[in-house]
Write a protein that holds these residues in place. Structure first.
Motif, mmCIF file in Angstrom:
data_model
loop_
_atom_site.group_PDB
_atom_site.id
_atom_site.type_symbol
_atom_site.label_atom_id
_atom_site.label_comp_id
_atom_site.label_asym_id
_atom_site.label_seq_id
_atom_site.Cartn_x
_atom_site.Cartn_y
_atom_site.Cartn_z
ATOM 1 N N GLY A 84 0.174 -27.692 -10.205
ATOM 2 C CA GLY A 84 -1.102 -27.198 -10.356
ATOM 3 C C GLY A 84 -0.494 -25.699 -10.850
ATOM 4 N N SER A 85 0.270 -25.290 -9.828
ATOM 5 C CA SER A 85 0.954 -23.768 -10.125
ATOM 6 C C SER A 85 1.996 -23.629 -11.355
ATOM 7 C CB SER A 85 1.770 -23.490 -8.949
ATOM 8 O OG SER A 85 2.205 -22.336 -9.175
ATOM 9 N N VAL A 86 2.503 -24.689 -11.503
ATOM 10 C CA VAL A 86 3.375 -24.851 -12.693
ATOM 11 C C VAL A 86 2.616 -24.694 -13.949
ATOM 12 C CG1 VAL A 86 5.054 -26.259 -14.095
ATOM 13 C CG2 VAL A 86 5.352 -25.943 -11.603
ATOM 14 N N ILE A 87 1.738 -25.670 -13.936
ATOM 15 C CA ILE A 87 0.832 -26.066 -15.208
ATOM 16 C C ILE A 87 -0.075 -24.530 -15.446
ATOM 17 C CG2 ILE A 87 -1.384 -26.810 -16.100
ATOM 18 C CD1 ILE A 87 -0.414 -29.483 -14.935
ATOM 19 N N GLY A 88 -0.458 -23.730 -14.400
ATOM 20 C CA GLY A 88 -1.068 -22.492 -14.754
ATOM 21 C C GLY A 88 -0.196 -21.403 -15.024
ATOM 22 N N LYS A 89 1.136 -21.695 -14.955
ATOM 23 C CA LYS A 89 2.120 -20.436 -15.788
ATOM 24 C C LYS A 89 2.485 -20.960 -16.783
ATOM 25 C CE LYS A 89 3.170 -19.185 -10.795
ATOM 26 N NZ LYS A 89 4.283 -19.131 -9.756
ATOM 27 N N LEU A 90 1.911 -21.907 -17.443
ATOM 28 C CA LEU A 90 2.358 -22.152 -18.871
ATOM 29 C C LEU A 90 1.830 -21.152 -19.984
ATOM 30 C CD1 LEU A 90 2.759 -26.156 -18.732
ATOM 31 C CD2 LEU A 90 4.471 -24.392 -18.941
ATOM 32 N N ARG A 91 0.426 -20.813 -19.749
ATOM 33 C CA ARG A 91 -0.236 -20.012 -20.581
ATOM 34 C C ARG A 91 -0.462 -18.853 -19.891
ATOM 35 N NH1 ARG A 91 -3.642 -23.172 -24.296
ATOM 36 N NH2 ARG A 91 -4.772 -21.531 -24.878
ATOM 37 N N ASN A 92 -0.545 -17.472 -20.618
ATOM 38 C CA ASN A 92 -0.819 -16.180 -20.194
ATOM 39 C C ASN A 92 -2.173 -15.958 -20.167
ATOM 40 O OD1 ASN A 92 2.088 -15.095 -19.721
ATOM 41 N ND2 ASN A 92 2.211 -15.210 -21.845
ATOM 42 N N ASP A 93 -2.684 -15.829 -19.121
ATOM 43 C CA ASP A 93 -4.415 -15.682 -19.100
ATOM 44 C C ASP A 93 -4.904 -14.476 -19.774
ATOM 45 O OD1 ASP A 93 -4.562 -17.898 -17.437
ATOM 46 O OD2 ASP A 93 -4.600 -16.747 -15.500
ATOM 47 N N GLU A 94 -4.130 -13.569 -19.799
ATOM 48 C CA GLU A 94 -4.662 -12.261 -20.529
ATOM 49 C C GLU A 94 -4.635 -12.374 -22.090
ATOM 50 O OE1 GLU A 94 -0.066 -11.734 -19.546
ATOM 51 O OE2 GLU A 94 -1.925 -12.384 -18.516
ATOM 52 N N ASP A 95 -4.075 -13.089 -22.706
ATOM 53 C CA ASP A 95 -3.937 -13.369 -24.218
ATOM 54 C C ASP A 95 -4.041 -14.677 -24.661
ATOM 55 O OD1 ASP A 95 -1.318 -13.833 -23.757
ATOM 56 O OD2 ASP A 95 -0.647 -12.157 -24.987
ATOM 57 N N GLY A 96 -3.785 -15.660 -23.790
ATOM 58 C CA GLY A 96 -3.951 -17.062 -24.319
ATOM 59 C C GLY A 96 -2.573 -17.491 -25.050
ATOM 60 N N VAL A 107 1.607 -18.814 -25.118
ATOM 61 C CA VAL A 107 2.402 -19.623 -24.346
ATOM 62 C C VAL A 107 3.401 -18.479 -23.585
ATOM 63 C CG1 VAL A 107 4.099 -21.161 -24.323
ATOM 64 C CG2 VAL A 107 2.093 -21.529 -25.841
ATOM 65 N N ALA A 108 3.537 -18.873 -22.218
ATOM 66 C CA ALA A 108 4.470 -18.113 -21.583
ATOM 67 C C ALA A 108 5.702 -18.376 -21.336
ATOM 68 C CB ALA A 108 4.006 -18.137 -20.133
ATOM 69 N N ILE A 109 6.164 -19.597 -21.920
ATOM 70 C CA ILE A 109 7.567 -19.936 -21.576
ATOM 71 C C ILE A 109 8.409 -19.148 -22.340
ATOM 72 C CG2 ILE A 109 9.126 -21.783 -22.529
ATOM 73 C CD1 ILE A 109 6.827 -23.684 -22.281
ATOM 74 N N PRO A 110 9.578 -18.403 -21.665
ATOM 75 C CA PRO A 110 10.426 -17.537 -22.386
ATOM 76 C C PRO A 110 11.067 -18.157 -23.670
ATOM 77 C CG PRO A 110 10.685 -17.420 -20.059
ATOM 78 C CD PRO A 110 9.862 -18.593 -20.209
ATOM 79 N N GLY A 111 11.078 -17.457 -24.555
ATOM 80 C CA GLY A 111 11.721 -18.002 -25.884
ATOM 81 C C GLY A 111 10.975 -18.723 -26.667
ATOM 82 N N PHE A 112 9.490 -19.194 -26.424
ATOM 83 C CA PHE A 112 8.950 -20.129 -27.044
ATOM 84 C C PHE A 112 8.714 -19.532 -28.499
ATOM 85 C CE2 PHE A 112 4.546 -21.974 -28.115
ATOM 86 C CZ PHE A 112 5.021 -23.121 -27.988
ATOM 87 N N TYR A 113 8.281 -17.934 -28.575
ATOM 88 C CA TYR A 113 7.995 -17.643 -29.956
ATOM 89 C C TYR A 113 9.129 -17.151 -30.773
ATOM 90 C CZ TYR A 113 3.063 -18.029 -28.251
ATOM 91 O OH TYR A 113 1.650 -18.282 -28.046
ATOM 92 N N ASP A 114 10.432 -17.324 -30.158
ATOM 93 C CA ASP A 114 11.430 -17.000 -31.055
ATOM 94 C C ASP A 114 11.335 -17.675 -32.387
ATOM 95 O OD1 ASP A 114 12.143 -15.655 -29.045
ATOM 96 O OD2 ASP A 114 14.127 -16.545 -28.449
ATOM 97 N N LEU A 127 13.517 -25.390 -23.373
ATOM 98 C CA LEU A 127 13.108 -24.320 -23.012
ATOM 99 C C LEU A 127 12.101 -24.632 -21.905
ATOM 100 C CD1 LEU A 127 12.542 -22.189 -26.218
ATOM 101 C CD2 LEU A 127 14.211 -21.662 -24.329
ATOM 102 N N PHE A 128 11.193 -25.552 -22.122
ATOM 103 C CA PHE A 128 10.047 -26.205 -21.398
ATOM 104 C C PHE A 128 10.789 -26.554 -19.966
ATOM 105 C CE2 PHE A 128 8.147 -30.035 -19.852
ATOM 106 C CZ PHE A 128 6.997 -29.341 -19.182
#
Length: 464
Positions: A235-247, A249-256, A348-349
């Protein structure tokens, strides 16, 4: 009367015969996923071959490890060379008791709004759609004796089963299918009166992971707090996959490598008759959950995603069992856009999940399917010619649409043959494809044929 006017008039006069041919094809129960219909799948392939041979195509039925392919080539001519793709297989009809008419006995059903529905399995997906193109070629041949450009066709019989034979077939026969562009008629219009060309579709990565803590489930009274709980960890891992403040994806490098939409595309999408509030309210929601500052259309068409598809752990049966789960699993999928590479996103995931694990925990991963995103160049000559031809036929600006889904077969053609695809369909969202009471609107069938007539004429005057 111009040549184009004569051909369009021929289409109008020949609609009853065109419908007869569509009914013949619908009556063949070419269900690809059920073994008892194997001979019917071949019968549908042979029916298409015979229709195309009668139009002077060099047409043949090609065997595969599964259901056969139909390959047809028209005479070589000046101008662009197009490959039209469709599929003759259909979905199963279960549950049969929910059909109002026999699924393989097509019929016409007049509607209160003046529309007429063509009823039957495959009427929309994809027999009615693919016949719009064949009937357009028929009209050209009837009025002029030839086609204005070089046309090839490929019809497969396993699309509804995931196209398992397509990759090997392209590996063996790809050069025989190479063309300037691939045309696909298996998509929807923007709305009932606005034509659309789908110019971008997202890629995907699907993944399963399992977190292990300890060597067995534990008594929550004896080990509570002291023992790591796999359900809490996942549950903790899943909760950290998305950024709550802006929706995002929180994975480093995902948007490169992910670029913003061109401003002209944003402007064109803003002109589309799309109601974001209704889009969500129709499914019982109110607030967009994707990246803040992005429109709903951007979120579902042009931005990458990370979605949890399923989670399981511990005891979930009736009653209660006070355990600390030693194992927890989840399935998730990523939708990708241009600039993202499936295998890199997968890695990356995995690296990110490993970085989030507390002591005494291990993780195992299982890879499922993956495919890259694709997009048509928006300044392409053939794209713009098709767009203008559709606008002329429908009297409305053609929408350059995206789709949030993924179309793996188009990746096969791009990867193996370097071919881009134009997705031009005349379906409507209420066609009930894959469901009981599938239908195709008679106006979609009629104006779809007329649209392809215009597109072929426009391509004849275009350099690819």
């Amino acid at each position: 009367m111009t040549q184009l006017d004569r051909i369009l008039a021929h289409v109008d006069a020949d609609i009853p015969a065109s419908l007869d041919r569509l009914f013949e094809l619908i009556r063949i129960p070419s269900v690809s996923t059920e073994a008892q219909y194997a001979s019917d799948c071949r019968r549908a392939a042979e029916w298409l071959r015979d229709q195309l041979s009668a139009l002077d195509f060099d047409a043949s039925v090609r065997d595969t490890a599964g259901h056969p392919m139909v390959v047809a080539h028209g005479p070589a001519t000046e101008g662009p060379h197009v490959l039209f793709y469709g599929h003759y297989d259909v979905q199963p009809v279960d549950p049969l008791n929910l059909w109002n008419t026999a699924p393989f006995e097509p019929s016409l059903s007049p509607q209160p709004d003046g529309e007429t529905h063509i009823l039957g399995r495959g009427a929309s997906d994809d027999k009615g759609q693919l016949l719009t193109f064949i009937e357009a070629c028929r009209a050209w041949k009837a009025e002029t004796g030839s086609l204005p450009i070089q046309v090839s066709m490929l019809f497969e019989g396993e699309e509804e089963a995931g196209s398992p034979s397509l990759g090997p077939f392209l590996e063996q026969h790809g050069e025989d299918l190479r063309a300037d562009v691939m045309l696909v008629c298996d998509t929807d219009m923007w709305d009932r009166d606005t034509p659309a060309i789908t110019t971008m579709w997202r890629g995907f990565v699907s993944e399963e992971f399992t977190i292990n803590c300890g060597d067995r489930d534990l008594h929550s009274g004896m080990f509570g707090s002291a023992a790591r709980n796999a359900a809490q960890v996942i549950g903790s891992v899943i909760g950290k996959l998305r950024n709550d403040e802006d929706g995002s994806v929180a994975i480093p490098g995902f948007y490169d490598g992910v670029a913003n939409l061109p401003s002209e595309v944003v402007e064109q999408w803003n002109r589309l008759p799309f109601d974001a509030e209704k889009f969500l309210s129709d499914v019982g929601l109110k607030t967009p959950a994707g990246e803040s500052g992005r429109s709903v259309l951007e979120q579902v068409w042009a931005r990458p995603t990370c979605e949890i598809n399923g989670v399981w752990s511990g005891y979930t049966g009736d009653g209660f069992k006070t355990v600390i789960p030693a194992q927890a699993s989840a399935k998730l999928s990523f939708r990708l856009v241009a600039g993202q590479y499936p295998h890199r996103i997968r890695q990356l995931f995995r690296d990110y999940v490993k970085s989030l694990l507390p002591p005494d925990c291990t993780v195992a991963f299982k890879a499922y399917a993956a495919a890259p995103a694709q997009a048509m160049p928006l300044d392409g000559a053939l794209l713009n010619a098709a767009r203008a031809a559709l606008t002329d036929e429908w009297g409305r600006e053609t929408a350059l649409a995206g789709t949030g889904g993924s179309i793996p077969i188009l990746g096969e053609f791009k990867q193996r043959l370097g071919m881009d695809a134009l997705l031009i369909g005349f379906g409507r969202f209420d066609n009930r494809i894959h469901s009981p009471n599938e239908k195709y609107d008679l106006s979609s069938f009629h104006k779809g044929i007329r649209s392809w007539v215009r597109i072929l004429a426009a391509f004849a005057e275009t350099k690819p």
